[in-house]
Design a protein around this motif. Structure first.
Motif, PDB file in Angstrom:
ATOM      1  N   THR A  13      -7.115   8.028 -12.454  1.00  0.00           N
ATOM      2  CA  THR A  13      -5.719   7.592 -12.432  1.00  0.00           C
ATOM      3  C   THR A  13      -5.332   7.305 -10.990  1.00  0.00           C
ATOM      4  O   THR A  13      -6.001   7.750 -10.054  1.00  0.00           O
ATOM      5  N   LEU A  14      -4.257   6.572 -10.813  1.00  0.00           N
ATOM      6  CA  LEU A  14      -3.713   6.344  -9.488  1.00  0.00           C
ATOM      7  C   LEU A  14      -2.616   7.363  -9.245  1.00  0.00           C
ATOM      8  O   LEU A  14      -1.674   7.487 -10.039  1.00  0.00           O
ATOM      9  N   SER A  35       1.719   7.365  -4.378  1.00  0.00           N
ATOM     10  CA  SER A  35       1.518   7.418  -2.937  1.00  0.00           C
ATOM     11  C   SER A  35       2.799   7.771  -2.190  1.00  0.00           C
ATOM     12  O   SER A  35       2.756   8.106  -1.022  1.00  0.00           O
TER      13      SER A  35
END
Length: 143
Positions: free
Chosen positions: A132-133, A136
């Protein structure tokens, strides 16, 4: 197990990575032939180190539990790509040295046990890796 492993670029080299495993700090890098500075083991070296450590620990635990006179375990590993039915496959060669007053039957049983270590089992089967991302915290600039 140690729990979560965190790997992040450390800014010290083109491919150098800071690896945090619990309280342990390690460095990963690529060799110069792949554009790195060889500041630490390459990723497949860590895979082989995990397999070697798991093998030796599993054999030590088994020998202690069964009262086998195993005095020393050493595991040597190498990695290469091989052709299997026209498909390039990763191949790890593992050589296990067992010292002690061991019968041929005990040596054979220890080899069988080595093939049952958790890392060997995981590497020998198909992993399920969910990627998964992570957020950020940085929002993209409008263009």
């Amino acid at each position: 197990m140690s729990g979560i492993v965190v790997v992040a670029e450390n800014g010290q080299g083109r491919y150098q990575q800071a690896v945090t495993v619990g309280q342990h700090q390690l460095i990963a890098d690529e060799p110069p032939s792949l554009g790195g500075a060889d500041a630490g083991p390459a990723p497949f070296d860590f895979v082989m180190a995990g397999l070697g450590a798991c093998t030796a620990i599993t054999l030590r635990m088994y020998a202690e539990r069964k009262g086998i006179a195993l005095t020393h375990v050493s595991v040597s590993l190498s990695h290469a790509k091989i052709d299997v039915d026209g498909v390039a496959r990763d191949h790890i060669e593992r050589s296990i040295t067992l010292l002690g007053t061991l019968t041929d039957e005990q040596r054979q049983r220890l080899l069988e046990i080595a093939n049952k270590c958790p890392v060997h089992r995981a590497l020998s089967s198909s992993f399920v890796i969910a990627s998964t991302l992570a957020s950020s915290g940085i929002t993209p600039q409008a263009q």
